[in-house]
Motif scaffolding. Structure first.
Motif, PDB file in Angstrom:
ATOM      1  N   PRO A  94      34.841  50.929  27.336  1.00 34.58           N
ATOM      2  CA  PRO A  94      35.165  52.137  27.685  1.00 34.58           C
ATOM      3  C   PRO A  94      35.909  52.954  26.774  1.00 34.58           C
ATOM      4  CG  PRO A  94      36.570  50.217  28.681  1.00 34.58           C
ATOM      5  CD  PRO A  94      35.122  49.690  27.872  1.00 34.58           C
ATOM      6  N   ALA A  95      36.609  52.204  25.816  1.00 38.54           N
ATOM      7  CA  ALA A  95      37.098  53.211  24.316  1.00 38.54           C
ATOM      8  C   ALA A  95      36.043  53.789  23.751  1.00 38.54           C
ATOM      9  CB  ALA A  95      37.694  52.059  23.499  1.00 38.54           C
ATOM     10  N   VAL A  96      34.642  53.252  23.486  1.00 35.10           N
ATOM     11  CA  VAL A  96      33.825  53.953  22.763  1.00 35.10           C
ATOM     12  C   VAL A  96      33.376  55.063  23.893  1.00 35.10           C
ATOM     13  CG1 VAL A  96      31.194  53.791  21.793  1.00 35.10           C
ATOM     14  CG2 VAL A  96      32.908  52.054  21.481  1.00 35.10           C
ATOM     15  N   ARG A  97      33.094  54.764  25.134  1.00 36.78           N
ATOM     16  CA  ARG A  97      32.585  55.858  26.046  1.00 36.78           C
ATOM     17  C   ARG A  97      33.467  57.219  26.046  1.00 36.78           C
ATOM     18  NH1 ARG A  97      27.604  55.248  27.537  1.00 36.78           N
ATOM     19  NH2 ARG A  97      27.858  56.449  29.400  1.00 36.78           N
ATOM     20  N   LEU A 138      43.907  52.047  19.741  1.00 41.42           N
ATOM     21  CA  LEU A 138      44.433  51.150  20.674  1.00 41.42           C
ATOM     22  C   LEU A 138      45.798  50.628  20.384  1.00 41.42           C
ATOM     23  CD1 LEU A 138      41.372  49.090  21.538  1.00 41.42           C
ATOM     24  CD2 LEU A 138      42.134  51.037  22.907  1.00 41.42           C
ATOM     25  N   TRP A 139      46.248  50.459  19.265  1.00 39.87           N
ATOM     26  CA  TRP A 139      47.409  49.759  19.156  1.00 39.87           C
ATOM     27  C   TRP A 139      48.429  50.736  18.681  1.00 39.87           C
ATOM     28  CZ3 TRP A 139      45.430  46.497  21.304  1.00 39.87           C
ATOM     29  CH2 TRP A 139      44.297  45.308  20.652  1.00 39.87           C
ATOM     30  N   SER A 140      48.051  51.926  18.654  1.00 38.75           N
ATOM     31  CA  SER A 140      49.052  53.236  18.427  1.00 38.75           C
ATOM     32  C   SER A 140      49.214  54.255  19.391  1.00 38.75           C
ATOM     33  CB  SER A 140      49.072  53.845  16.958  1.00 38.75           C
ATOM     34  OG  SER A 140      47.414  54.206  17.201  1.00 38.75           O
ATOM     35  N   VAL A 141      48.258  54.335  20.322  1.00 37.99           N
ATOM     36  CA  VAL A 141      48.208  55.279  21.344  1.00 37.99           C
ATOM     37  C   VAL A 141      48.359  54.650  22.957  1.00 37.99           C
ATOM     38  CG1 VAL A 141      46.973  57.384  22.487  1.00 37.99           C
ATOM     39  CG2 VAL A 141      46.975  56.786  19.970  1.00 37.99           C
ATOM     40  N   PRO A 142      49.474  54.329  23.403  1.00 36.82           N
ATOM     41  CA  PRO A 142      49.479  53.773  24.513  1.00 36.82           C
ATOM     42  C   PRO A 142      48.557  54.199  25.799  1.00 36.82           C
ATOM     43  CG  PRO A 142      51.719  53.903  23.812  1.00 36.82           C
ATOM     44  CD  PRO A 142      50.851  54.899  22.840  1.00 36.82           C
ATOM     45  N   ALA A 143      48.499  55.610  25.935  1.00 39.81           N
ATOM     46  CA  ALA A 143      47.677  56.235  26.860  1.00 39.81           C
ATOM     47  C   ALA A 143      46.160  55.536  26.862  1.00 39.81           C
ATOM     48  CB  ALA A 143      47.947  57.636  26.956  1.00 39.81           C
ATOM     49  N   TYR A 144      45.871  55.673  25.407  1.00 35.87           N
ATOM     50  CA  TYR A 144      44.491  55.160  25.356  1.00 35.87           C
ATOM     51  C   TYR A 144      44.255  53.788  25.738  1.00 35.87           C
ATOM     52  CZ  TYR A 144      40.091  54.858  22.055  1.00 35.87           C
ATOM     53  OH  TYR A 144      39.074  54.551  21.959  1.00 35.87           O
ATOM     54  N   GLU A 201      54.285  46.102  30.156  1.00 32.04           N
ATOM     55  CA  GLU A 201      54.994  45.473  28.993  1.00 32.04           C
ATOM     56  C   GLU A 201      54.119  44.968  28.279  1.00 32.04           C
ATOM     57  OE1 GLU A 201      55.122  42.665  32.413  1.00 32.04           O
ATOM     58  OE2 GLU A 201      55.356  44.690  32.049  1.00 32.04           O
ATOM     59  N   ASP A 202      52.841  44.720  28.414  1.00 33.71           N
ATOM     60  CA  ASP A 202      51.906  44.183  27.657  1.00 33.71           C
ATOM     61  C   ASP A 202      51.444  45.480  26.578  1.00 33.71           C
ATOM     62  OD1 ASP A 202      51.862  41.569  28.446  1.00 33.71           O
ATOM     63  OD2 ASP A 202      50.332  41.749  30.003  1.00 33.71           O
ATOM     64  N   VAL A 203      51.169  46.340  27.304  1.00 35.14           N
ATOM     65  CA  VAL A 203      50.749  47.663  26.419  1.00 35.14           C
ATOM     66  C   VAL A 203      51.768  47.745  25.402  1.00 35.14           C
ATOM     67  CG1 VAL A 203      50.437  50.102  26.595  1.00 35.14           C
ATOM     68  CG2 VAL A 203      49.541  48.676  28.619  1.00 35.14           C
ATOM     69  N   ARG A 204      52.983  47.885  25.715  1.00 34.10           N
ATOM     70  CA  ARG A 204      53.928  48.078  24.879  1.00 34.10           C
ATOM     71  C   ARG A 204      54.112  46.934  23.868  1.00 34.10           C
ATOM     72  NH1 ARG A 204      57.098  49.528  29.435  1.00 34.10           N
ATOM     73  NH2 ARG A 204      58.023  47.122  29.419  1.00 34.10           N
ATOM     74  N   LEU A 207      51.720  45.303  22.706  1.00 36.53           N
ATOM     75  CA  LEU A 207      50.653  45.278  21.673  1.00 36.53           C
ATOM     76  C   LEU A 207      50.389  46.447  20.719  1.00 36.53           C
ATOM     77  CD1 LEU A 207      47.581  44.758  24.381  1.00 36.53           C
ATOM     78  CD2 LEU A 207      47.941  43.376  22.020  1.00 36.53           C
ATOM     79  N   GLN A 208      51.294  47.525  20.860  1.00 38.17           N
ATOM     80  CA  GLN A 208      51.484  48.610  19.988  1.00 38.17           C
ATOM     81  C   GLN A 208      52.266  48.064  18.744  1.00 38.17           C
ATOM     82  OE1 GLN A 208      50.347  51.967  21.196  1.00 38.17           O
ATOM     83  NE2 GLN A 208      49.585  50.252  22.457  1.00 38.17           N
ATOM     84  N   ARG A 209      51.967  48.674  17.441  1.00 42.83           N
ATOM     85  CA  ARG A 209      52.722  48.276  16.353  1.00 42.83           C
ATOM     86  C   ARG A 209      52.858  49.621  15.391  1.00 42.83           C
ATOM     87  NH1 ARG A 209      47.821  44.555  14.897  1.00 42.83           N
ATOM     88  NH2 ARG A 209      46.246  45.779  13.766  1.00 42.83           N
ATOM     89  N   ALA A 210      53.737  49.448  14.474  1.00 43.31           N
ATOM     90  CA  ALA A 210      54.090  50.636  13.633  1.00 43.31           C
ATOM     91  C   ALA A 210      52.944  51.146  12.546  1.00 43.31           C
ATOM     92  CB  ALA A 210      55.035  50.302  12.643  1.00 43.31           C
ATOM     93  N   ASP A 211      52.256  49.907  11.973  1.00 44.86           N
ATOM     94  CA  ASP A 211      51.173  50.049  11.428  1.00 44.86           C
ATOM     95  C   ASP A 211      49.886  49.585  12.327  1.00 44.86           C
ATOM     96  OD1 ASP A 211      49.089  50.029   9.344  1.00 44.86           O
ATOM     97  OD2 ASP A 211      50.137  48.984   7.878  1.00 44.86           O
ATOM     98  N   PRO A 212      48.985  50.484  12.634  1.00 49.23           N
ATOM     99  CA  PRO A 212      47.979  49.840  13.462  1.00 49.23           C
ATOM    100  C   PRO A 212      46.776  49.415  12.602  1.00 49.23           C
ATOM    101  CG  PRO A 212      47.900  52.256  13.233  1.00 49.23           C
ATOM    102  CD  PRO A 212      49.200  51.893  12.634  1.00 49.23           C
ATOM    103  N   HIS A 213      46.851  49.543  11.247  1.00 47.54           N
ATOM    104  CA  HIS A 213      45.687  49.034  10.502  1.00 47.54           C
ATOM    105  C   HIS A 213      46.166  47.638   9.596  1.00 47.54           C
ATOM    106  CE1 HIS A 213      44.253  53.362  10.677  1.00 47.54           C
ATOM    107  NE2 HIS A 213      43.618  52.592  11.622  1.00 47.54           N
ATOM    108  N   ALA A 214      47.256  47.227  10.157  1.00 48.98           N
ATOM    109  CA  ALA A 214      47.715  46.174   9.345  1.00 48.98           C
ATOM    110  C   ALA A 214      47.228  44.864  10.059  1.00 48.98           C
ATOM    111  CB  ALA A 214      49.229  45.786   9.255  1.00 48.98           C
TER     112      ALA A 214
END
Length: 750
Positions: free
Chosen positions: A336-339, A440-446, A457-460, A462-469
């Motif tokens: 769904p992320a690609v769609r 996905l790791w920087s846009v909670p709505a996505y 709480e799982d969505v929160r 999985l978020q991180r400051a540097d999404p490419h680390a």
């Protein structure tokens, strides 16, 4: 024993390479293929080895002739023109095949021969080798160990002799036979074999001089069991389940070589075989063993190697995040992320051309977006959608313009229409896998839209400051994204190639026009250059840039994965994506799973998508001495009471030693002085605070990197520091069972 090598006798076809502990004797066999150790003079009787001597001489001559012949053929193949397409591929495959065989012949010489068998219906021995070999007259000197005719050499037992009268195995050391053993399968066949007879078999004899009474009980079945696994068919998934020292890894290696030889569906043109190991030291072992079995074309890698981000990926520090990413559910969120990036515009637009303005409706966009075949990667489908959109506009333009417009002219006008190009780029952009997963790791709505089952709480979490680390837990998602998206550079490279070819053809057209215009010959021969076939030949398509292939992208016809008990459900998706045939050899031990493995193999694999699974168990430990296993078993059972601990059949008489870390240098130094060959390994989770002697025969590894390997001496440094709970217990158990001769446990407490 070298790093990562398995005891020669953990597999029916591995040739020992370690020297005997006694010096070679100056017997009548000196300067021949035999160099028997002291105490084995009786085996030097010409009655026993004369026939072998003559056969080895024939093998030596045939090898020389084969090397000369292969060298000539290889030189001829390399001189051939490269050609294009299938012709070029066939030439490259032939060069690879000839090179591999030539390298093997030069590497092994006489010790290509593993042994021989004598059948009840033929007194002449049949010699079995790493490769098949004939002389110039066509006489068969060696049969390939993977051929059906060689099966009795490995599978015959006293209960099922498979038509054999006797079987002989050789121990080779630097190209000379330093020992051999005969097994006799008939009561009246003992005559003439007494001096060489070993009723415990060469397979177990070379494991160690000391044997427990239990050893005799398993001799009749273990070789046949291992050979049955090696020669099992390739359809479906086969699990090779076994504890430390059971030989499962070497069985898997031999199975890989056997399947490539015996099953034409697995050849390189059909996808070949991928061998996945746990870490780099293990791959170094595999890279050495497979060529010795006659195979050099197997792709080997770790899970890290499947993606460029794997080289720098760090462990996931948050166990809760690691658990979320270990699930196959989160991998399925990639679709769904690609769609989201494939949703056609809902607003119509007017496309201007020099001849007419063409309306482009939402229905037209939707039709173009549906043109790629299902499963086409997003970035590769982009060109198909664009071509479909241009075709729709061309059809509508014909209706609007009401006059004949050159096709090339209309296409150029559409391609140069900035509004159309901009609208299409926004509607179907090229997407990088790293950007998609990073979002996905920087846009909670996505993330919520793509994985609606996740708790807030799982969505929160999985978020991180540097999404490419990137972490190791991200790799399955990055891989799924890359599989679904395709490489955006492939599309760019394809367009660059097409542009280069178009430019080359245009330039060739100008050259041909000039040559024809200036041709003053009577026959006007230059006009022949306008022939379409000849024009195509004038453009060198091989000179145009081509995309670099990803050799690990698959698909592969068969996948072998070792230490499979460590794979998460998400990591399994990485392998299954590369193996659409679902033909796999899965090697592992539930008791060595770092995070626990309570369910059965069938249940675990069904959960990840494998439903046709067979399990073959190996339960006899031929590597680890009984003294070491007696100390290791309580360690794992304290954490896993139902652990499948294999039964050790060896006893060295050397007890497990305990001491202080301060003693480490003297322990290693003394061992090196007492043992001219062999490898010692110090296993520790942290840096050593004492100096070790400088020697290529001493390794220092973490418990993780020691997995799958084995060493003559193993020294554990502060094993309690390996960790707590199931993880710590498994690391200690795995580290202890790497020892083939002696185990030493050192602590700072002494």
């Amino acid at each position: 024993m070298t790093r990562g090598t398995t005891s020669p006798t953990t597999s029916p076809t591995t040739s020992p390479t370690t020297s005997p502990t006694t010096s070679p004797t100056t017997s009548p066999t000196t300067n021949t293929a035999f160099d028997l150790a002291e105490g084995l003079e009786a085996k030097a009787d010409p009655v026993l080895i004369g026939r072998d001597q003559r056969h080895f001489a024939a093998i030596g001559q045939a090898i020389e002739e084969a090397v000369d012949d292969l060298t000539e053929r290889l030189d001829a193949a390399r001189r051939q023109a490269g050609g294009t397409g299938q012709e070029a591929m066939d030439r490259d495959l032939e060069v690879h095949r000839l090179t591999a065989r030539l390298r093997t012949l030069r590497r092994y010489g006489l010790d290509l021969c593993l042994g021989h068998v004598v059948g009840a219906d033929d007194p002449e021995p049949t010699y079995v080798g790493r490769l098949g070999l004939t002389d110039r007259s066509g006489r068969r000197l060696l049969i390939d160990w993977r051929s059906p005719a060689a099966e009795p050499f490995f599978a015959a037992t006293h209960a099922h002799p498979m038509g054999l009268v006797s079987r002989r195995r050789y121990r080779w050391t630097r190209g000379r036979v330093t020992d051999y053993w005969d097994e006799v399968f008939t009561a009246d066949g003992l005559e003439g074999h007494h001096a060489a007879l070993d009723d415990q078999s060469a397979f177990v004899a070379s494991l160690g001089a000391s044997r427990s009474p239990r050893m005799r009980d398993v001799l009749g079945t273990i070789q046949a069991d291992q050979d049955a696994i090696i020669r099992a068919g390739s359809r479906g998934a086969l699990v090779v389940d076994g504890g430390p020292g059971t030989g499962k890894t070497v069985v898997a290696l031999h199975r890989t070589a056997y399947l490539l030889y015996a099953d034409p569906r697995l050849g390189h043109r059909r996808g070949g075989v991928l061998f996945v190991g746990p870490h780099e030291p293990y791959l170094a072992y595999v890279a050495d063993v497979l060529p010795s079995l006659g195979e050099e074309g197997v792709q080997t890698c770790t899970l890290r190697d499947l993606l460029p981000e794997g080289a720098t990926a760090a462990p996931e520090t948050d166990p809760a995040v690691a658990a979320l990413k270990a699930s196959a559910d989160l991998v399925r969120a990639i679709e769904p992320a690609v769609r989201i990036w494939e949703e056609p515009p809902t607003e119509p637009m007017l496309v201007e051309t020099p001849w007419a303005d063409v309306p482009l409706s939402a229905e037209d966009w939707a039709e173009a977006f549906e043109s790629p075949a299902p499963g086409t990667p997003h970035n590769e489908a982009r060109d198909e959608v664009w071509e479909a959109l241009l075709a729709i506009l061309a059809d509508k333009h014909a209706d609007e313009a009401g006059e004949e417009v050159p096709g090339d002219g209309l296409r150029r006008a559409l391609v140069r229409n900035a509004d159309l190009v901009d609208a299409f780029t926004r509607a179907w952009p090229l997407v990088e896998a790293t950007e998609l997963v990073g979002d996905l790791w920087s846009v909670p709505a996505y993330l919520r839209r793509c994985a609606p089952w996740l708790a807030p709480e799982d969505v929160r979490r999985l978020q991180r400051a540097d999404p490419h680390a990137w972490t190791l837990s991200d790799l399955p998602l990055l891989d799924a994204a890359r599989q679904r998206l395709g490489d955006p550079d492939v599309s760019r490279q394809r367009r660059r190639r097409e542009a280069a070819l178009a430019a080359a053809r245009e330039e060739m057209d100008r050259v041909v026009d000039h040559l024809v215009a200036t041709d003053d010959s009577e026959m006007m021969v230059m006009s022949m250059l306008r022939v379409e076939d000849l024009q195509g030949a004038l453009v060198d398509e091989d000179a145009a840039p081509r995309p670099d292939p990803d050799r690990l992208a698959g698909p592969f016809a068969h996948v072998v994965v070792d230490e499979a008990q460590e794979l998460t459900d998400a990591e399994w998706q990485m392998l299954l994506a590369r193996c659409p045939s679902r033909s796999l050899t899965i090697v592992g031990d539930r008791a060595q799973a770092g995070h626990g493995f309570a369910e059965s193999w069938a249940d675990r694999l069904a959960r990840v998508g494998l439903h046709h699974v067979e399990v073959a168990s190996l339960s006899i430990n031929y590597r680890t001495p009984a003294e070491v296993m007696a100390a290791a078993e309580p360690v794992i059972r304290a954490a896993l009471p139902d652990a499948n601990v294999p039964t050790s059949v060896r006893s060295t008489g050397v007890p497990v030693r305990h001491g202080s870390v301060a003693d480490l240098p003297s322990i290693v130094t003394s061992w090196l002085a007492e043992h001219a060959e062999g490898i010692a390994c110090v296993i520790s989770t942290g840096p050593l605070d004492v100096a070790l002697p400088a020697s290529s025969r001493v390794r220092v590894l973490t418990p993780e990197l020691a997995k799958g390997l084995e060493f003559d001496l193993v020294v554990l440094v502060d094993p309690d520091a390996f960790g707590e709970g199931i993880e710590g217990a498994v690391d200690r158990y795995v580290a202890m069972t790497r020892a083939t001769q002696q185990l030493v446990v050192l602590t700072h407490d002494g």
